[in-house]
Design a protein around this motif. Structure first.
Motif, PDB file in Angstrom:
ATOM      1  N   ALA A  34       0.838  -1.210   0.000  1.00 41.08           N
ATOM      2  CA  ALA A  34       0.000   0.000   0.000  1.00 41.08           C
ATOM      3  C   ALA A  34       0.869   1.255   0.000  1.00 41.08           C
ATOM      4  N   THR A  99      -3.859   1.028  -8.866  1.00 45.36           N
ATOM      5  CA  THR A  99      -4.960   1.561  -8.068  1.00 45.36           C
ATOM      6  C   THR A  99      -5.474   2.841  -8.739  1.00 45.36           C
ATOM      7  N   PHE A 111      -1.242   4.368   5.191  1.00 46.28           N
ATOM      8  CA  PHE A 111      -1.560   3.011   5.610  1.00 46.28           C
ATOM      9  C   PHE A 111      -1.528   2.953   7.136  1.00 46.28           C
ATOM     10  N   THR A 123      -5.780  -0.983  -0.361  1.00 46.29           N
ATOM     11  CA  THR A 123      -5.721  -2.156   0.511  1.00 46.29           C
ATOM     12  C   THR A 123      -6.767  -3.197   0.115  1.00 46.29           C
ATOM     13  N   LYS A 127      -4.716  -4.757  -3.369  1.00 49.08           N
ATOM     14  CA  LYS A 127      -3.437  -5.242  -2.869  1.00 49.08           C
ATOM     15  C   LYS A 127      -3.638  -6.332  -1.818  1.00 49.08           C
TER      16      LYS A 127
END
Ligand SMILES: [Zn+2]
Length: 391
Positions: A34, A99, A111, A123, A127
């Motif tokens: 992330a 993303t 994060f 997230t 991922k």
């Protein structure tokens, strides 16, 4: 009485037990991914994130091939040989590295772990899915479970912007596969799988009129905004909720200044269909739009570009299998349909049984409150692991 043989423990529970012990490591790796921001349009950034993913697979002894791209991020093809050294077939696992968040978004939305959740851009979408696949393979090793089939993982770089550069490799691997598992986010707090997705398309309506002074001689003009408004009304009538057809005008533009009859206007239209059989009909309707006002011109571009993922008998069978695996681990698995498309649409359209939404449980994809539920990471990885071992 003869002594009872000790029953081998249920593989699902073994996988789950191992993966529960790996939960902190999964969160750590999710944090690393992330923090490596990877917006679809930034090749260098996506490639940096891809290098972390490649490194992790190489650690696990997988064969990693980088499918180099000029303008988009590179795709990764990861292979793990099947256990029996024979052509027992192939399972394809799909996910994406990119993303929707621009570089720097992480500063406002770092994060972090709080309230049993891991928060931050990408997230959940997806991922988390990239992490699950790695640990699912670890679990196979740890329990001695050996998949029959060759496992191929495709981690692509442009899913969030329509999969233009990844479509060909996705389709060619899918054609060689017996099943496709898509690690896109699951649906809702129960982590429902997605067994149906709508087909997605887009159209642009371009109207040309003729400008004139709006106050002095409007009759000499052809008002393109008026023509477009009439066309939008026709477009809205193409909606058919009972068949799962939606046609939504989402963006309009037209005109220059307030006292001039506008000579141009345009609109963007979002189109979704539940059934491939409806795609041609809706495209025909779109392209048969004709001007209503005298002297106006109407041009229509576009159509359906991602076919629907239909809930065929093969998809139902694959879901039933997954539900059985989950039940053996003490969990209830549900399915749902969604209007959103994914790369699973592409593989399902080729007739390959496709199970989507196998990724993390969480919420807030594409928003500042995107997160995954940490407790569910082990359960999801165990489900993926069980599928890889048993399909
Ligand atoms: Zn996604």
């Amino acid at each position: 009485m003869r002594g009872m043989k000790k029953k081998p423990r249920n593989l699902g529970l073994q996988l789950l037990g191992f993966l529960r012990s790996q939960s902190p490591a999964m969160v750590t790796l999710l944090g690393e991914l992330a923090r490596c921001e990877s917006p679809s349009h930034d090749k260098a950034a996506v490639d940096r994130c891809g290098e972390i993913v490649a490194r992790e697979w190489k650690h696990r002894g997988a064969t990693v091939r980088v499918l180099r791209q000029k303008t988009r991020g590179n795709h990764l093809r990861v292979e793990i040989a099947g256990g029996h050294g024979r052509a027992a077939g192939q399972i394809l696992v799909l996910g994406h590295i990119d993303t929707v968040y621009p570089l720097g978004d992480l500063k406002e939305n770092p994060f972090r772990v709080a309230k049993g959740r891991a928060w931050g851009p990408g997230t959940f979408d997806m991922k988390g899915g990239l992490v699950l696949a790695l640990f699912a393979v670890d679990a196979l090793r740890a329990t001695g479970a050996v998949p029959d089939k060759r496992l191929v993982f495709l981690w692509t770089s442009d899913e969030e912007i329509g999969s233009e550069s990844s479509r060909a490799p996705i389709e060619s691997e899918a054609r060689r596969s017996d099943a496709v598992l898509v690690l896109e986010p699951s649906l809702g707090p129960e982590g429902k799988l997605k067994t149906a997705r709508k087909g997605v398309g887009g159209a642009e309506i371009v109207v040309t009129g003729r400008s004139a002074h709006a106050g002095i001689e409007p009759e000499k003009g052809v008002n393109a905004v008026h023509e477009l408004a009439l066309q939008v009304e026709r477009l809205m009538r193409m909606n058919d909720p009972s068949r799962g057809i939606t046609v939504q005008t989402t963006v309009i533009a037209g005109g220059t200044v307030s006292n001039v009859v506008p000579d141009s206007a345009r609109a963007q239209v979002d189109i979704r269909v539940s059934r491939m059989a409806d795609a041609a009909g809706i495209e025909r309707k779109l392209h048969s739009l004709r001007p209503i006002l005298k002297g106006a011109e109407v041009e229509v571009r576009g159509g359906i570009n991602r076919p629907p993922l239909e809930r065929t008998a093969a998809v139902q069978k694959l879901f039933a299998h997954a539900r059985g695996l989950a039940a053996a681990m003490g969990a209830e698995l549900h399915e749902a349909s969604t209007g959103g498309g994914s790369d699973g649409n592409l593989t399902a359209a080729l007739g390959i049984p496709t199970l989507d939404g196998l990724g993390a449980v969480g919420d807030g994809a594409h928003t500042p409150h995107e997160h995954v539920v940490i407790r569910a990471l082990a359960e999801r990885a165990a489900l993926i692991s069980g599928l890889l071992a048993s399909i």
